[in-house]
Design a protein around this motif. Sequence first.
Motif, PDB file in Angstrom:
ATOM      1  N   ASP A 270       4.145  26.171   2.117  1.00  0.00           N
ATOM      2  CA  ASP A 270       4.368  24.967   2.432  1.00  0.00           C
ATOM      3  C   ASP A 270       4.376  24.046   1.267  1.00  0.00           C
ATOM      4  O   ASP A 270       3.608  23.784   0.654  1.00  0.00           O
ATOM      5  N   GLU A 271       5.657  23.500   0.837  1.00  0.00           N
ATOM      6  CA  GLU A 271       5.936  22.875  -0.362  1.00  0.00           C
ATOM      7  C   GLU A 271       5.508  21.576  -0.320  1.00  0.00           C
ATOM      8  O   GLU A 271       4.587  21.254  -1.159  1.00  0.00           O
ATOM      9  N   GLU A 272       5.392  20.940   0.823  1.00  0.00           N
ATOM     10  CA  GLU A 272       4.636  19.666   0.962  1.00  0.00           C
ATOM     11  C   GLU A 272       3.274  19.542   0.804  1.00  0.00           C
ATOM     12  O   GLU A 272       2.541  18.939   0.222  1.00  0.00           O
ATOM     13  N   HIS A 273       2.693  20.576   1.357  1.00  0.00           N
ATOM     14  CA  HIS A 273       1.050  20.735   1.137  1.00  0.00           C
ATOM     15  C   HIS A 273       0.720  20.990  -0.169  1.00  0.00           C
ATOM     16  O   HIS A 273      -0.169  20.283  -0.697  1.00  0.00           O
ATOM     17  N   ALA A 274       1.622  22.121  -0.846  1.00  0.00           N
ATOM     18  CA  ALA A 274       1.312  22.121  -2.257  1.00  0.00           C
ATOM     19  C   ALA A 274       1.338  20.736  -3.073  1.00  0.00           C
ATOM     20  O   ALA A 274       0.488  20.563  -3.876  1.00  0.00           O
ATOM     21  N   GLU A 275       2.155  20.138  -2.852  1.00  0.00           N
ATOM     22  CA  GLU A 275       2.578  18.930  -3.591  1.00  0.00           C
ATOM     23  C   GLU A 275       1.306  17.741  -3.437  1.00  0.00           C
ATOM     24  O   GLU A 275       0.664  17.062  -4.330  1.00  0.00           O
ATOM     25  N   ASN A 276       1.042  17.715  -1.992  1.00  0.00           N
ATOM     26  CA  ASN A 276      -0.171  17.026  -1.672  1.00  0.00           C
ATOM     27  C   ASN A 276      -1.563  17.434  -2.354  1.00  0.00           C
ATOM     28  O   ASN A 276      -2.114  16.486  -2.938  1.00  0.00           O
ATOM     29  N   ILE A 277      -1.626  18.593  -2.358  1.00  0.00           N
ATOM     30  CA  ILE A 277      -3.145  19.108  -3.135  1.00  0.00           C
ATOM     31  C   ILE A 277      -2.860  18.969  -4.579  1.00  0.00           C
ATOM     32  O   ILE A 277      -3.770  18.175  -5.119  1.00  0.00           O
ATOM     33  N   VAL A 278      -1.580  18.850  -5.231  1.00  0.00           N
ATOM     34  CA  VAL A 278      -1.437  18.364  -6.706  1.00  0.00           C
ATOM     35  C   VAL A 278      -1.817  16.977  -6.754  1.00  0.00           C
ATOM     36  O   VAL A 278      -2.631  16.816  -7.807  1.00  0.00           O
ATOM     37  N   GLU A 279      -1.406  16.421  -5.874  1.00  0.00           N
ATOM     38  CA  GLU A 279      -1.591  14.875  -6.057  1.00  0.00           C
ATOM     39  C   GLU A 279      -3.195  14.373  -6.056  1.00  0.00           C
ATOM     40  O   GLU A 279      -3.510  13.904  -6.852  1.00  0.00           O
ATOM     41  N   LEU A 280      -3.799  15.129  -4.933  1.00  0.00           N
ATOM     42  CA  LEU A 280      -5.247  14.870  -4.732  1.00  0.00           C
ATOM     43  C   LEU A 280      -5.888  15.333  -6.021  1.00  0.00           C
ATOM     44  O   LEU A 280      -7.007  14.778  -6.363  1.00  0.00           O
ATOM     45  N   LEU A 281      -5.423  16.415  -6.530  1.00  0.00           N
ATOM     46  CA  LEU A 281      -6.357  17.110  -7.751  1.00  0.00           C
ATOM     47  C   LEU A 281      -6.586  16.032  -9.027  1.00  0.00           C
ATOM     48  O   LEU A 281      -7.424  16.158  -9.792  1.00  0.00           O
ATOM     49  N   ARG A 282      -5.414  15.035  -9.080  1.00  0.00           N
ATOM     50  CA  ARG A 282      -5.227  13.914 -10.187  1.00  0.00           C
ATOM     51  C   ARG A 282      -6.383  12.980  -9.984  1.00  0.00           C
ATOM     52  O   ARG A 282      -6.964  12.537 -10.920  1.00  0.00           O
ATOM     53  N   TYR A 283      -7.087  12.702  -8.705  1.00  0.00           N
ATOM     54  CA  TYR A 283      -8.035  11.961  -8.575  1.00  0.00           C
ATOM     55  C   TYR A 283      -9.568  12.398  -9.016  1.00  0.00           C
ATOM     56  O   TYR A 283      -9.756  13.413  -8.980  1.00  0.00           O
ATOM     57  N   ASP A 284     -10.208  11.412  -9.450  1.00  0.00           N
ATOM     58  CA  ASP A 284     -11.907  11.738  -9.729  1.00  0.00           C
ATOM     59  C   ASP A 284     -12.316  12.263  -8.438  1.00  0.00           C
ATOM     60  O   ASP A 284     -12.231  11.427  -7.282  1.00  0.00           O
ATOM     61  N   GLU A 285     -13.132  13.171  -8.292  1.00  0.00           N
ATOM     62  CA  GLU A 285     -13.629  13.748  -7.011  1.00  0.00           C
ATOM     63  C   GLU A 285     -14.642  12.701  -6.281  1.00  0.00           C
ATOM     64  O   GLU A 285     -14.713  12.801  -5.152  1.00  0.00           O
ATOM     65  N   ASP A 286     -15.262  11.963  -6.919  1.00  0.00           N
ATOM     66  CA  ASP A 286     -16.097  11.002  -6.463  1.00  0.00           C
ATOM     67  C   ASP A 286     -15.477   9.585  -6.321  1.00  0.00           C
ATOM     68  O   ASP A 286     -16.058   8.721  -5.881  1.00  0.00           O
ATOM     69  N   SER A 287     -14.174   9.530  -6.360  1.00  0.00           N
ATOM     70  CA  SER A 287     -13.591   8.256  -5.852  1.00  0.00           C
ATOM     71  C   SER A 287     -12.822   8.346  -4.532  1.00  0.00           C
ATOM     72  O   SER A 287     -12.810   9.621  -4.099  1.00  0.00           O
ATOM     73  N   ALA A 288     -12.486   7.521  -4.014  1.00  0.00           N
ATOM     74  CA  ALA A 288     -11.747   7.410  -2.722  1.00  0.00           C
ATOM     75  C   ALA A 288     -10.387   8.189  -2.704  1.00  0.00           C
ATOM     76  O   ALA A 288     -10.289   8.991  -1.842  1.00  0.00           O
ATOM     77  N   GLY A 289      -9.926   8.274  -3.722  1.00  0.00           N
ATOM     78  CA  GLY A 289      -8.726   9.231  -4.012  1.00  0.00           C
ATOM     79  C   GLY A 289      -9.204  10.638  -4.008  1.00  0.00           C
ATOM     80  O   GLY A 289      -8.520  11.847  -3.421  1.00  0.00           O
ATOM     81  N   GLY A 290     -10.305  11.059  -4.445  1.00  0.00           N
ATOM     82  CA  GLY A 290     -10.779  12.415  -4.299  1.00  0.00           C
ATOM     83  C   GLY A 290     -11.562  12.723  -3.090  1.00  0.00           C
ATOM     84  O   GLY A 290     -11.635  14.025  -2.715  1.00  0.00           O
TER      85      GLY A 290
END
Lengths: 450, 450
Positions: free
Chosen positions: A118-138
Amino acid sequence: MQFQISKELIEKIEQLIEQQHNKDLLLYLNDLHHADIAEIIDELDLDDATYIIKLLNSEKTAEVLMELDEDNREKVLSNLSAKEIADEIEEMDTDDAADIVAELSEEIKDQVIANIEDEEHAENIVELLRYDEDSAGGLMAKELVKVNENWSVTGCMSEMREQAENVTRVHSIYVVDNKQRLKGRLSLKDLLTAPSSAQISDVYIKKVDYVKVNTPGEEVARIMQKYDLEAIPVVNETGKLVGRVTIDDIVDFIKEEADKDYQMAAGISEDIEADAGILDMVKARLPWLILALLGGFVTVRITGNFEDAMTKYGVLFFFTPLIAAMAGNVGVQSSAIMVQGIANNTLRGSLIKRLLREIGLSLLNGLILAGILLLGSHFLLGQAYIIGVTVAISLISVIIIASTIGTVVPITLHKYGIDPALATGPFITTSNDICGILIYFTIAKFILGF
Amino acid sequence: MQFQISKELIEKIEQLIEQQHNKDLLLYLNDLHHADIAEIIDELDLDDATYIIKLLNSEKTAEVLMELDEDNREKVLSNLSAKEIADEIEEMDTDDAADIVAELSEEIKDQVIANIEDEEHAENIVELLRYDEDSAGGLMAKELVKVNENWSVTGCMSEMREQAENVTRVHSIYVVDNKQRLKGRLSLKDLLTAPSSAQISDVYIKKVDYVKVNTPGEEVARIMQKYDLEAIPVVNETGKLVGRVTIDDIVDFIKEEADKDYQMAAGISEDIEADAGILDMVKARLPWLILALLGGFVTVRITGNFEDAMTKYGVLFFFTPLIAAMAGNVGVQSSAIMVQGIANNTLRGSLIKRLLREIGLSLLNGLILAGILLLGSHFLLGQAYIIGVTVAISLISVIIIASTIGTVVPITLHKYGIDPALATGPFITTSNDICGILIYFTIAKFILGF
């Protein structure tokens, strides 16, 4: 509900695995909640754990994997191929998927991502990996239900139904404009009670709490707790709705932070469990003990400097553990209050005001304790009057200094962006032992003149 | 979202109250979230606080009251008549209402309940008051949405809509039989996607997590966290659905418990805030300091008993703070691990096994620390070889005993139904100081023979 793990249960499972009774295993395990299966797997050896993970379907194991101890998960995943891991990831919500992928080694990580169909799923995951794990993004997931402000209630029902299929819990329906910017929200209750002829723009609530991708986790938790939120939307720098944080992740976050702070205060670094391996335990505990030991060397040195007192006032040396204990306890009390005040955002007023308050309190406590000491030293310990007075005066001074250190250190650390929880436990007790003993002997020397 | 309390804001509000600019006040306050209004009121004096409570309508103030500091709420309520309090209660959910009523004096309590017009609401509150505040019964609200298993999906829509009007957040729809016994649940998502012709009994999920009215709060929190629940139904002894606990109350509960444990470990009893009154502070902190002081008397006594060593081995007395510090730190580490293991329900295996593990760990840490001590005592402190060896051997023994005490005491307390958190902080450090110093001098006497 009544699930209870037991030695017999684990043995039974191990037996079924050994005899390869897959049918019985599946029958039993498929009826359990994934969190319960994870609890069982955490008790099995690696081969048995892998056996079960491979036996169950990936929809189930994806959820089980999320609940495993991090150490066990790492081991189990190392037994799976990149393709097998990608199949698991495929079944996960984006936030869980990103957490798992983040734990993989760089090399495996890329292979796994490449294997996600699922390409969209993969892209979403890659996006989330960009954020600090203890931030809202993470902490956020990409899964959410959103509608355009220009739609009609009936017109968007089918669209919402479709979106809801991919979302574990709906909570709020977010309203965005044509540029995907967050405009407001629509509660499920409103939807249940809204006339079907209405337009979204007529019924949506324009006031909506939100956080930004870089908002720290502590702040997200504070906001969600304060406003009793079960989900909060997350926007990026341009105001575009990019995800949402749900309360179950925040509950885990709060619990983990509390555990970490508690351990930190006890001189245990890293988030460690009672069943952690002995080497992990040493790594988490020994450094603080070495710190305390080095602090102890300093107290030996200081005490040694007042050796002259030994001939005439040897009794002074009997009181050093008492002085050190009082300094340590007072310091820990003050620092704990500060660390909590900082964490809960309840500190108001200037540092000077707060310090004066703490000193006032210490003076009050110190006077009462000095009174008890005077009586105790004379009647219980049979010491001369002058010794009691000397120790009592020292005690009051030591308590005031100890509470000052306990107050100032966490606030200062916080000011410079260092976690004030570091300042509790061994750090404070050790520095207060040193200061306490130095003050004690200095005052004693001044009064008794040895 | 961007609400931020400030000195200027408080002054502005105080000015508006003084000038009785009610219109401006209402305009500003009605736009704020009730949690923000509570934050403002917590900073005002009692007269101003009461002024605002009386100015706002009871729908708003009911929610504001819930968010106030307990002390401030008590004061504000004492300025209101029983009828006025009843009006506020009328607007609250049953769980909040019961919490408020429980805080009132016996006399006022009865008057307030008698003044509640909605009879069912009053009865619900009286029912909730029966339960322990830290149990599922004490945490639950009576408000929930339930349907009978014999109804049809379409047939119960209007009924559900009506029930939903009284419930802040719907979460799950619970399914009961004719005797009101909990049978299962229906998720809002299922409802959104279910064919309208279906019967409830066809679509509901028979597996439902629940707790009993007397389940402890910690257990409710553990279950909700483990299974990622946002609400859990509560049944009474006969299986009848009597209420539900929602995650927002559990988040508050988890936070409060964590704060309490943290403070307990620092020798601060009662849940106290950084801004508590000075007398409350003394009450929470002094008893633990007195305990530590009395423990200090014992160490003075013990040290005094080894006075004979002073002439030949006076240097031994320089090391007492070091020994005490190490005993305290090791004991706190062990007890913190145990207390957390008990709280998180992660302890497995027998006490003996756990103790052996902890002793093994202590031996490892102790050997390393003893090595550092030997080197340090010789090269840094310039002590004779025999002194270093004596202190090092004592240190290993002290560490083993300290970790044993730290392990056994919390487990024992827990076994007898006492909160193991009591065993952290001053309690452990004081008892370990005493044992540590006793062991130290005993071993020293044995080796050096004074």
